[in-house]
Design a protein around this motif. Structure first.
Motif, mmCIF file in Angstrom:
data_model
loop_
_atom_site.group_PDB
_atom_site.id
_atom_site.type_symbol
_atom_site.label_atom_id
_atom_site.label_comp_id
_atom_site.label_asym_id
_atom_site.label_seq_id
_atom_site.Cartn_x
_atom_site.Cartn_y
_atom_site.Cartn_z
ATOM 1 N N GLU A 74 17.625 12.449 -90.248
ATOM 2 C CA GLU A 74 17.527 13.602 -89.346
ATOM 3 C C GLU A 74 18.857 13.881 -88.675
ATOM 4 O O GLU A 74 19.272 15.028 -88.534
ATOM 5 N N ARG A 75 19.526 12.806 -88.264
ATOM 6 C CA ARG A 75 20.856 12.992 -87.660
ATOM 7 C C ARG A 75 21.819 13.615 -88.673
ATOM 8 O O ARG A 75 22.569 14.514 -88.343
ATOM 9 N N MET A 76 21.772 13.091 -89.901
ATOM 10 C CA MET A 76 22.696 13.603 -90.917
ATOM 11 C C MET A 76 22.453 15.104 -91.152
ATOM 12 O O MET A 76 23.411 15.884 -91.197
ATOM 13 N N PHE A 77 21.186 15.493 -91.275
ATOM 14 C CA PHE A 77 20.891 16.910 -91.540
ATOM 15 C C PHE A 77 21.291 17.799 -90.359
ATOM 16 O O PHE A 77 21.655 18.954 -90.539
ATOM 17 N N THR A 78 21.220 17.257 -89.136
ATOM 18 C CA THR A 78 21.587 18.046 -87.953
ATOM 19 C C THR A 78 23.103 18.123 -87.786
ATOM 20 O O THR A 78 23.669 19.193 -87.573
ATOM 21 N N VAL A 79 23.751 16.965 -87.880
ATOM 22 C CA VAL A 79 25.190 16.917 -87.582
ATOM 23 C C VAL A 79 26.025 17.442 -88.764
ATOM 24 O O VAL A 79 27.066 18.057 -88.559
ATOM 25 N N SER A 135 9.005 15.539 -90.492
ATOM 26 C CA SER A 135 8.601 15.833 -91.858
ATOM 27 C C SER A 135 8.205 14.554 -92.603
ATOM 28 O O SER A 135 8.875 13.523 -92.496
ATOM 29 N N LYS A 136 7.121 14.654 -93.345
ATOM 30 C CA LYS A 136 6.649 13.500 -94.146
ATOM 31 C C LYS A 136 7.690 13.148 -95.219
ATOM 32 O O LYS A 136 7.874 11.984 -95.555
ATOM 33 N N HIS A 137 8.336 14.175 -95.747
ATOM 34 C CA HIS A 137 9.357 13.940 -96.774
ATOM 35 C C HIS A 137 10.477 13.060 -96.217
ATOM 36 O O HIS A 137 10.911 12.097 -96.855
ATOM 37 N N ILE A 138 10.953 13.421 -95.020
ATOM 38 C CA ILE A 138 12.067 12.663 -94.424
ATOM 39 C C ILE A 138 11.619 11.240 -94.093
ATOM 40 O O ILE A 138 12.333 10.268 -94.334
ATOM 41 N N CYS A 139 10.414 11.160 -93.563
ATOM 42 C CA CYS A 139 9.881 9.854 -93.185
ATOM 43 C C CYS A 139 9.811 8.928 -94.406
ATOM 44 O O CYS A 139 10.307 7.796 -94.392
ATOM 45 N N PRO A 176 16.671 20.594 -101.402
ATOM 46 C CA PRO A 176 16.016 21.910 -101.296
ATOM 47 C C PRO A 176 14.497 21.802 -101.437
ATOM 48 O O PRO A 176 13.772 22.682 -101.004
ATOM 49 N N HIS A 177 14.053 20.707 -102.053
ATOM 50 C CA HIS A 177 12.623 20.522 -102.317
ATOM 51 C C HIS A 177 11.923 19.775 -101.185
ATOM 52 O O HIS A 177 10.754 19.441 -101.295
ATOM 53 N N PHE A 178 12.661 19.463 -100.116
ATOM 54 C CA PHE A 178 12.083 18.715 -99.001
ATOM 55 C C PHE A 178 11.762 19.661 -97.847
ATOM 56 O O PHE A 178 12.475 20.638 -97.625
ATOM 57 N N ASP A 179 10.719 19.312 -97.102
ATOM 58 C CA ASP A 179 10.499 19.942 -95.808
ATOM 59 C C ASP A 179 11.415 19.193 -94.837
ATOM 60 O O ASP A 179 11.279 17.980 -94.677
#
Ligand code: HNI
Length: 138
Positions: free
Chosen positions: A27-32, A49-53, A41-44
């Motif tokens: 989550e940090r990586m996607f934000t920062v 998100s369950k995908h990230i988890c 692209p195929h992830f929520d």
């Protein structure tokens, strides 16, 4: 090259690493570093998100494998190296970004236990993991 003492610090502190540290790091990586989202692209990618988890747990499991085989990370993560190089084609610059985020998560959770020595040990360990994931590129 990790020293014997650095390997010891990694093994000891790894007991404190929880499965959900992976999702936090992602989550940090996607934000920062939002450019990293292009590989998913195929992830929520919304919060919780369950995908990230689920993906975070896989990343932590792979790092755990590397900890258990700290003297032979290259062999332990060989299949993952093939996957990232040949199938996913993740530009290796991104490994540094995720590793940095993972260290921030460690610092937040381990607090005083994330001493400069532990920090150094993780910096070297994660660089070794990244090198293995990038070594199949050519
Ligand atoms: Ni990565 C899949 C581990 C860095 C993009 N990655 C995986 C899997 C593991 C894993 C484990 C699941 C493999 C499987 O299902 O067989 N990745 C790691 C580790 C690091 C890392 C240990 C670095 C420390 N991966 C990165 C980075 C990116 C990345 C930096 C892109 C920014 N990884 C992916 C993508 C997938 C992936 C994309 C496929 C996800 C899916 O499920 O479709």
């Amino acid at each position: 090259m990790l020293t014997a003492d650095e390997k010891r610090l990694i093994r000891l502190s790894w007991n404190k690493v929880q499965q959900d540290f992976g999702a936090e790091a992602l989550e940090r990586m996607f934000t920062v570093y939002p450019q990293t989202k292009t590989y998913f692209p195929h992830f929520d990618l919304c919060p919780d998100s369950k995908h990230i988890c689920c993906h975070g747990m896989k990343v932590v499991a792979a790092l755990g494998d590397a900890v258990r085989h700290i003297d032979n990370i290259s062999e332990a993560l060989s299949a993952l190296g093939n996957l990232h190089a040949h199938n996913l084609r993740v530009d290796p610059v991104n490994f540094k970004l995720l590793c940095h985020c993972f260290q921030v998560v460690l610092a937040v959770h381990l607090a005083d236990e994330f001493t400069p020595q532990v920090h150094l040990a993780y910096d070297k360990f994660l660089a070794a993991v990244s090198a293995v994931l990038a070594e199949k590129y050519r």
